[in-house]
Design a protein around this motif. Structure first.
Motif, PDB file in Angstrom:
ATOM      1  N   LEU A  59      38.518  55.222  10.766  1.00 23.14           N
ATOM      2  CA  LEU A  59      39.881  54.789  11.056  1.00 23.14           C
ATOM      3  C   LEU A  59      40.357  55.300  12.415  1.00 23.14           C
ATOM      4  N   ALA A  60      39.914  56.496  12.787  1.00 27.84           N
ATOM      5  CA  ALA A  60      40.340  57.102  14.054  1.00 27.84           C
ATOM      6  C   ALA A  60      39.901  56.271  15.252  1.00 27.84           C
ATOM      7  N   ALA A  61      38.813  55.532  15.096  1.00 23.00           N
ATOM      8  CA  ALA A  61      38.318  54.698  16.202  1.00 23.00           C
ATOM      9  C   ALA A  61      39.251  53.530  16.486  1.00 23.00           C
ATOM     10  N   GLN A  62      40.195  53.264  15.566  1.00 31.55           N
ATOM     11  CA  GLN A  62      41.082  52.112  15.712  1.00 31.55           C
ATOM     12  C   GLN A  62      42.494  52.490  16.163  1.00 31.55           C
ATOM     13  N   GLY A  63      42.788  53.811  16.181  1.00 30.57           N
ATOM     14  CA  GLY A  63      44.167  54.233  16.424  1.00 30.57           C
ATOM     15  C   GLY A  63      44.400  54.878  17.772  1.00 30.57           C
ATOM     16  N   GLU A  64      45.619  55.434  17.923  1.00 27.43           N
ATOM     17  CA  GLU A  64      46.023  56.134  19.129  1.00 27.43           C
ATOM     18  C   GLU A  64      46.581  57.499  18.753  1.00 27.43           C
ATOM     19  N   ASP A  65      46.481  58.442  19.676  1.00 27.09           N
ATOM     20  CA  ASP A  65      46.975  59.802  19.439  1.00 27.09           C
ATOM     21  C   ASP A  65      48.467  59.841  19.738  1.00 27.09           C
ATOM     22  N   THR A  66      49.270  59.464  18.747  1.00 21.87           N
ATOM     23  CA  THR A  66      50.718  59.350  18.951  1.00 21.87           C
ATOM     24  C   THR A  66      51.525  60.442  18.256  1.00 21.87           C
ATOM     25  N   TYR A  67      50.893  61.226  17.388  1.00 20.25           N
ATOM     26  CA  TYR A  67      51.668  62.166  16.566  1.00 20.25           C
ATOM     27  C   TYR A  67      51.661  63.605  17.092  1.00 20.25           C
ATOM     28  N   ASP A  68      50.883  63.904  18.106  1.00 24.03           N
ATOM     29  CA  ASP A  68      50.926  65.203  18.770  1.00 24.03           C
ATOM     30  C   ASP A  68      50.812  66.372  17.795  1.00 24.03           C
ATOM     31  N   PHE A  69      49.751  66.362  16.997  1.00 22.91           N
ATOM     32  CA  PHE A  69      49.525  67.473  16.075  1.00 22.91           C
ATOM     33  C   PHE A  69      49.046  68.714  16.831  1.00 22.91           C
ATOM     34  N   PRO A  70      49.303  69.913  16.295  1.00 30.85           N
ATOM     35  CA  PRO A  70      48.992  71.146  17.034  1.00 30.85           C
ATOM     36  C   PRO A  70      47.495  71.421  17.144  1.00 30.85           C
ATOM     37  N   ARG A  71      47.133  72.149  18.211  1.00 32.02           N
ATOM     38  CA  ARG A  71      45.779  72.686  18.374  1.00 32.02           C
ATOM     39  C   ARG A  71      45.873  74.179  18.086  1.00 32.02           C
ATOM     40  N   VAL A  72      45.165  74.648  17.081  1.00 33.28           N
ATOM     41  CA  VAL A  72      45.272  76.045  16.670  1.00 33.28           C
ATOM     42  C   VAL A  72      44.137  76.848  17.308  1.00 33.28           C
ATOM     43  N   TRP A  73      44.474  77.644  18.319  1.00 34.15           N
ATOM     44  CA  TRP A  73      43.468  78.400  19.070  1.00 34.15           C
ATOM     45  C   TRP A  73      43.355  79.852  18.614  1.00 34.15           C
ATOM     46  N   LEU A  74      44.359  80.378  17.895  1.00 34.92           N
ATOM     47  CA  LEU A  74      44.398  81.790  17.480  1.00 34.92           C
ATOM     48  C   LEU A  74      44.438  82.693  18.703  1.00 34.92           C
ATOM     49  N   GLU A  75      43.887  83.911  18.610  1.00 36.79           N
ATOM     50  CA  GLU A  75      43.927  84.839  19.738  1.00 36.79           C
ATOM     51  C   GLU A  75      43.062  84.301  20.889  1.00 36.79           C
ATOM     52  N   PRO A  76      43.420  84.665  22.132  1.00 36.77           N
ATOM     53  CA  PRO A  76      42.697  84.110  23.294  1.00 36.77           C
ATOM     54  C   PRO A  76      41.189  84.328  23.266  1.00 36.77           C
ATOM     55  N   ASP A  77      40.729  85.450  22.710  1.00 36.75           N
ATOM     56  CA  ASP A  77      39.295  85.747  22.729  1.00 36.75           C
ATOM     57  C   ASP A  77      38.610  85.466  21.399  1.00 36.75           C
ATOM     58  N   SER A  78      39.310  84.816  20.485  1.00 34.13           N
ATOM     59  CA  SER A  78      38.758  84.603  19.145  1.00 34.13           C
ATOM     60  C   SER A  78      37.918  83.335  19.075  1.00 34.13           C
ATOM     61  N   TYR A  79      36.806  83.434  18.353  1.00 36.46           N
ATOM     62  CA  TYR A  79      35.989  82.260  18.045  1.00 36.46           C
ATOM     63  C   TYR A  79      36.255  81.761  16.625  1.00 36.46           C
ATOM     64  N   ASP A  80      37.236  82.356  15.938  1.00 35.02           N
ATOM     65  CA  ASP A  80      37.580  81.932  14.590  1.00 35.02           C
ATOM     66  C   ASP A  80      38.338  80.600  14.612  1.00 35.02           C
ATOM     67  N   PHE A  81      38.379  79.967  13.450  1.00 34.27           N
ATOM     68  CA  PHE A  81      39.062  78.691  13.295  1.00 34.27           C
ATOM     69  C   PHE A  81      40.137  78.793  12.217  1.00 34.27           C
ATOM     70  N   SER A  82      41.126  77.913  12.310  1.00 34.99           N
ATOM     71  CA  SER A  82      42.146  77.781  11.271  1.00 34.99           C
ATOM     72  C   SER A  82      42.609  76.338  11.238  1.00 34.99           C
ATOM     73  N   PHE A  83      42.469  75.706  10.089  1.00 36.79           N
ATOM     74  CA  PHE A  83      42.876  74.305   9.958  1.00 36.79           C
ATOM     75  C   PHE A  83      43.990  74.105   8.936  1.00 36.79           C
ATOM     76  N   SER A  84      44.421  75.193   8.298  1.00 39.83           N
ATOM     77  CA  SER A  84      45.494  75.080   7.311  1.00 39.83           C
ATOM     78  C   SER A  84      46.803  74.643   7.956  1.00 39.83           C
ATOM     79  N   GLY A  85      47.113  75.208   9.137  1.00 48.34           N
ATOM     80  CA  GLY A  85      48.342  74.838   9.831  1.00 48.34           C
ATOM     81  C   GLY A  85      48.347  73.388  10.271  1.00 48.34           C
ATOM     82  N   LEU A  86      47.205  72.912  10.739  1.00 49.94           N
ATOM     83  CA  LEU A  86      47.093  71.511  11.133  1.00 49.94           C
ATOM     84  C   LEU A  86      47.282  70.597   9.930  1.00 49.94           C
ATOM     85  N   LYS A  87      46.649  70.946   8.834  1.00 49.46           N
ATOM     86  CA  LYS A  87      46.795  70.160   7.600  1.00 49.46           C
ATOM     87  C   LYS A  87      48.267  70.109   7.183  1.00 49.46           C
ATOM     88  N   SER A  88      48.946  71.251   7.245  1.00 41.88           N
ATOM     89  CA  SER A  88      50.361  71.307   6.874  1.00 41.88           C
ATOM     90  C   SER A  88      51.208  70.477   7.831  1.00 41.88           C
TER      91      SER A  88
END
Length: 340
Positions: free
Chosen positions: A189-218
């Protein structure tokens, strides 16, 4: 080791019953996979008890099918490998007990394999591993960045703090009315749409390689609720595109930063989400720009399969690691277990 080493591998960690025969850790002689997706779709996700019952019903037939396809008998097999974990404990136990029975009855070594190690070694079946490397693991249950100096030397440098990326895909897909599994549906479906909703990019601390997707889901869920309250239409393809772009930007950004920091020759991608076309395209562009080799298995080797377990088992076999009849399934395991 000069002789041709054949390993019979079993994978039952979730909802695929799979058996494979692998030669020398690189050649697939057979790879039989029976998916249970149709059984679990009506529930919107994998039901552990249902998965276990299907494994019990199918494991013997799959073993016979894999041996026949490989034109191999148990007498020709050098070892029996099985996914020990992590995964659904009931499902794992079906494979572990079947492997123990085969190993005992045929006097073969038993090789326990970490499921994520299998996903990493799926790349060994195609392009091969070139050390040092960074592995980006993206699946329904795992999101990790792993550094490897050599075979089986897994060092986890980043992992998810909450939802795995595949889990986030499934939950967002359900909210916009897409079927299970959600990852492939959102990718299409993503191949058919446009990025219009401006969802957040969760980077955490500047030097962290960890991920977090709960905030994006919310953020996605909150946006859908806001639109419903205002009586405004939801454009599913734009939600899919906006969500996927957020996920991909973070995955690619952290993976590339790790590659540069560790000075690696190769970035490999492993797990079911590695078949995502949006992620593949973004990684191809990023690695080409930085001059880093990218290795991603073909889609059928990204999802759970026994060939990847056999590929990893070959290195474990050469290392001299063996299981015994006390081997048990484990719902959680440390991938760094093989390090000296």
């Amino acid at each position: 080791m000069n002789k041709q080493t054949k390993i019979l591998a079993l994978e039952t960690s979730c909802d695929e019953t799979s058996v494979s025969v692998i030669e020398n850790g690189q050649t697939i002689l057979s790879n039989s996979v029976l998916s249970q997706i149709e059984s679990h779709q009506r529930f919107g996700g994998v039901v552990p008890e249902v998965a276990s019952r299907h494994h019990v019903e199918n494991i013997t037939v799959m073993i016979e099918e894999a041996l026949q396809e490989a034109h191999t008998t148990m007498a020709d097999v050098d070892a029996v490998a099985v996914t020990q974990g992590p995964g659904l404990i009931g499902a794992l136990l079906v494979g572990v007990n079947a492997a123990k029975a085969l190993a005992f009855a045929n006097d073969k070594p038993l090789i326990p394999v970490h499921h994520i190690a299998g996903h990493v070694y799926a790349n060994q079946l195609q392009s091969g591993l070139k050390f040092p490397l960074i592995a980006l693991i993206v699946s329904g249950g795992h999101t990790e960045l792993v550094y490897m100096e050599n075979h089986l030397q897994f060092e986890v440098i980043g992992e998810t703090r909450d939802d795995a990326v595949g889990e986030a895909y499934d939950k967002v897909a359900r909210k916009i009315g897409l079927p299970y599994p959600g990852g492939p549906a959102i990718d299409r479906l993503a191949a058919q749409g446009e990025d219009t909703y401006d969802f957040p990019r969760v980077w955490l601390e500047p030097d962290s390689y960890d991920f977090s997707f709960s905030g994006l889901k919310s953020a996605v869920i909150n946006k859908l609720h806001q639109l419903a309250q205002k009586g405004e239409p939801v454009i599913p393809e734009n939600v899919a595109t906006s969500f996927q772009n957020s996920v991909v930007e973070v995955l690619v950004g952290k993976a590339m930063r790790a590659c540069e920091a560790y000075g690696v020759k190769q970035l490999i991608v492993a797990g079911g989400v590695a078949s995502n076309r949006g992620l593949r395209q973004a990684l191809e562009a990023a690695t080409a720009e930085k001059g880093i080799e990218l290795a991603i298995p073909e889609p059928k080797l990204c999802t759970d399969n026994a060939a990847m377990i056999g590929a990893a088992a070959h290195e474990i076999y050469l290392k001299g690691i063996r299981g015994d009849m006390a081997l048990n399934g484990q719902s959680s395991m440390d991938i760094e277990m093989y390090r000296d």
